[in-house]
Design a protein around this motif. Structure first.
Motif, PDB file in Angstrom:
ATOM      1  N   UNK A 200      -2.974-128.511  30.097  1.00 20.21           N
ATOM      2  CA  UNK A 200      -3.424-128.210  28.741  1.00 20.21           C
ATOM      3  C   UNK A 200      -3.275-129.425  27.832  1.00 20.21           C
ATOM      4  N   UNK A 201      -2.171-130.131  27.972  1.00 20.11           N
ATOM      5  CA  UNK A 201      -1.962-131.325  27.149  1.00 20.11           C
ATOM      6  C   UNK A 201      -2.977-132.411  27.493  1.00 20.11           C
ATOM      7  N   UNK A 202      -3.318-132.543  28.782  1.00 13.99           N
ATOM      8  CA  UNK A 202      -4.208-133.612  29.218  1.00 13.99           C
ATOM      9  C   UNK A 202      -5.670-133.315  28.924  1.00 13.99           C
ATOM     10  N   UNK A 203      -6.110-132.085  29.245  1.00 15.32           N
ATOM     11  CA  UNK A 203      -7.536-131.748  29.153  1.00 15.32           C
ATOM     12  C   UNK A 203      -7.903-131.030  27.870  1.00 15.32           C
ATOM     13  N   UNK A 204      -6.925-130.642  27.068  1.00 14.88           N
ATOM     14  CA  UNK A 204      -7.217-129.900  25.847  1.00 14.88           C
ATOM     15  C   UNK A 204      -8.187-130.580  24.901  1.00 14.88           C
ATOM     16  N   UNK A 205      -8.068-131.887  24.664  1.00 20.94           N
ATOM     17  CA  UNK A 205      -9.009-132.540  23.731  1.00 20.94           C
ATOM     18  C   UNK A 205     -10.460-132.546  24.204  1.00 20.94           C
ATOM     19  N   UNK A 206     -10.720-132.326  25.486  1.00 17.71           N
ATOM     20  CA  UNK A 206     -12.085-132.405  26.005  1.00 17.71           C
ATOM     21  C   UNK A 206     -12.757-131.028  26.105  1.00 17.71           C
ATOM     22  N   UNK A 207     -12.048-130.034  26.617  1.00 16.79           N
ATOM     23  CA  UNK A 207     -12.665-128.718  26.843  1.00 16.79           C
ATOM     24  C   UNK A 207     -11.821-127.550  26.339  1.00 16.79           C
ATOM     25  N   UNK A 208     -10.655-127.821  25.793  1.00 12.47           N
ATOM     26  CA  UNK A 208      -9.754-126.735  25.456  1.00 12.47           C
ATOM     27  C   UNK A 208      -8.850-126.347  26.593  1.00 12.47           C
ATOM     28  N   UNK A 209      -9.142-126.832  27.804  1.00 15.35           N
ATOM     29  CA  UNK A 209      -8.287-126.613  28.987  1.00 15.35           C
ATOM     30  C   UNK A 209      -8.039-125.127  29.233  1.00 15.35           C
ATOM     31  N   UNK A 210      -9.124-124.403  29.515  1.00 18.59           N
ATOM     32  CA  UNK A 210      -8.969-122.982  29.838  1.00 18.59           C
ATOM     33  C   UNK A 210      -8.690-122.779  31.331  1.00 18.59           C
ATOM     34  N   UNK A 211      -9.499-123.422  32.197  1.00 14.88           N
ATOM     35  CA  UNK A 211      -9.498-123.239  33.657  1.00 14.88           C
ATOM     36  C   UNK A 211      -9.268-121.777  34.061  1.00 14.88           C
ATOM     37  N   UNK A 212      -9.848-120.886  33.282  1.00 15.91           N
ATOM     38  CA  UNK A 212      -9.815-119.447  33.525  1.00 15.91           C
ATOM     39  C   UNK A 212     -11.112-118.876  32.958  1.00 15.91           C
ATOM     40  N   UNK A 213     -12.085-118.539  33.804  1.00 16.02           N
ATOM     41  CA  UNK A 213     -13.393-118.114  33.296  1.00 16.02           C
ATOM     42  C   UNK A 213     -13.346-116.899  32.372  1.00 16.02           C
ATOM     43  N   UNK A 214     -12.512-115.915  32.690  1.00 13.06           N
ATOM     44  CA  UNK A 214     -12.441-114.727  31.838  1.00 13.06           C
ATOM     45  C   UNK A 214     -11.885-115.065  30.465  1.00 13.06           C
ATOM     46  N   UNK A 215     -10.850-115.886  30.445  1.00 11.12           N
ATOM     47  CA  UNK A 215     -10.247-116.287  29.171  1.00 11.12           C
ATOM     48  C   UNK A 215     -11.214-117.114  28.341  1.00 11.12           C
ATOM     49  N   UNK A 216     -11.932-118.028  28.974  1.00  5.55           N
ATOM     50  CA  UNK A 216     -12.912-118.842  28.251  1.00  5.55           C
ATOM     51  C   UNK A 216     -14.054-117.994  27.723  1.00  5.55           C
ATOM     52  N   UNK A 217     -14.494-116.997  28.500  1.00  4.84           N
ATOM     53  CA  UNK A 217     -15.584-116.131  28.058  1.00  4.84           C
ATOM     54  C   UNK A 217     -15.221-115.388  26.784  1.00  4.84           C
ATOM     55  N   UNK A 218     -14.003-114.851  26.733  1.00  8.73           N
ATOM     56  CA  UNK A 218     -13.591-114.097  25.551  1.00  8.73           C
ATOM     57  C   UNK A 218     -13.265-114.992  24.371  1.00  8.73           C
ATOM     58  N   UNK A 219     -12.908-116.236  24.627  1.00 12.70           N
ATOM     59  CA  UNK A 219     -12.404-117.096  23.562  1.00 12.70           C
ATOM     60  C   UNK A 219     -13.479-117.967  22.932  1.00 12.70           C
ATOM     61  N   UNK A 220     -14.358-118.543  23.727  1.00 10.38           N
ATOM     62  CA  UNK A 220     -15.242-119.587  23.194  1.00 10.38           C
ATOM     63  C   UNK A 220     -16.726-119.370  23.436  1.00 10.38           C
ATOM     64  N   UNK A 221     -17.116-118.375  24.243  1.00 12.17           N
ATOM     65  CA  UNK A 221     -18.535-118.203  24.540  1.00 12.17           C
ATOM     66  C   UNK A 221     -19.348-117.793  23.307  1.00 12.17           C
ATOM     67  N   UNK A 222     -18.697-117.145  22.342  1.00 12.57           N
ATOM     68  CA  UNK A 222     -19.423-116.697  21.155  1.00 12.57           C
ATOM     69  C   UNK A 222     -19.520-117.778  20.089  1.00 12.57           C
ATOM     70  N   UNK A 223     -18.882-118.916  20.309  1.00 12.13           N
ATOM     71  CA  UNK A 223     -18.892-119.981  19.308  1.00 12.13           C
ATOM     72  C   UNK A 223     -20.177-120.790  19.400  1.00 12.13           C
TER      73      UNK A 223
END
Length: 301
Positions: A200-223
């Protein structure tokens, strides 16, 4: 620091609610598929709510809350450890469930049911967290409630770069998971928590560092900022490719697809000491000759 204290109390409340849900599922549901689905729902619900609140602290906390990134990373490590200790066998991650399917540890129907439970858990967690933010208990929640409807994409790099980052995070996470999956929880939980915090510390500035498709879908797909297909490439195809690469590197094959080991030669554990066997065989010949010679030299009556 009042906002941080409220968020910490929120984390405790979420974990406590999910623990009650797990306890009720054990008492009321059968220990088979229904209990597994209830654990997946509770784990995804807990993970989504904790992640959303933590991301709010990470985005707004440094300039509105007066605390730095070190506080957020410490909370992330502690929450990851709590999640690993309390999930009770649930993964709350579609790529982990698909990995279990490819390892012949889960059937197709059970895997599909797990994915559905994870989607329902993350969706419910997102809705309840948005409701919680609307109460505006702190200044941080007030700001988050204002900017939430107009959120921007977490992808801050080119699509190939972002997909590579999410795939690399998934690759490293699954390698560690495959390595420690049979270890004692006292070793497995801190190892996974350190891995998640580092990624999360390393990849957060580039993609948010989700590496979890379900979590990313609920968190950022609507943005706004990227199309649905862009999100699919980065947050679904990237982690799936990373999981497959980790599984192939660790196992040498993918049991669900093919049994032949492509990377590692399988040698027999038991080796026959050829030198000793030949020596014994050659040593037996003179003895037989001597025995034969003795019998021939005896006088016949």
């Amino acid at each position: 620091m009042d906002g941080l204290n409220v968020s910490i109390a929120f984390f405790f409340l979420v974990v406590g609610m999910c623990q009650v849900l797990r306890w009720l599922s054990k008492r009321l549901l059968s220990p088979g598929t229904r209990g597994c689905l209830a654990r997946e729902f509770a784990g995804s619900f807990q993970l989504c709510m904790s992640c959303l609140e933590l991301r709010m602290l990470m985005d707004i906390g440094p300039w509105a809350g007066g605390f730095g990134l070190d506080v957020v990373l410490t909370l992330l490590f502690l929450l990851s450890a709590v999640h690993g200790a309390s999930f009770d066998g649930a993964s709350a991650n579609p790529t982990v469930s698909l990995q279990e399917f490819l390892l012949l540890e889960s059937s197709l129907a059970a895997t599909a049911a797990k994915l559905l439970a994870q989607g329902m858990g993350t969706g419910t967690g997102w809705a309840i967290t948005r409701l919680y933010w609307s109460w505006e208990l702190t200044q941080l929640h007030f700001i988050q409630n204002l900017i939430a409807p107009e959120c921007s994409s977490s992808i801050r790099a080119s699509l190939p770069h972002a997909a590579f980052v999410e795939g690399s995070c998934s690759f490293l996470l699954h390698l560690v998971l495959l390595k420690v999956r049979q270890s004692h929880p006292l070793c497995r939980v801190p190892a996974l928590a350190v891995t998640v915090t580092f990624l999360t510390y390393t990849a957060g500035p580039f993609t948010g560092a989700f590496f979890n498709p379900a979590l990313a879908t609920a968190t950022t797909f609507h943005c706004s900022g990227n199309s649905f297909w862009d999100y699919i490439q980065v947050y679904w195809l990237g982690p799936l490719a990373g999981m497959l690469a980790a599984l192939l590197l660790f196992q040498g094959n993918i049991p669900r697809l093919f049994q032949k080991n492509l990377l590692y030669s399988q040698k027999s554990k038991y080796r026959v000491p050829k030198a000793k066997v030949t020596a014994q065989v050659e040593g037996d010949k003179p003895q037989r000759k001597r025995k034969g010679g003795k019998s021939n030299s005896e006088p016949r009556t």
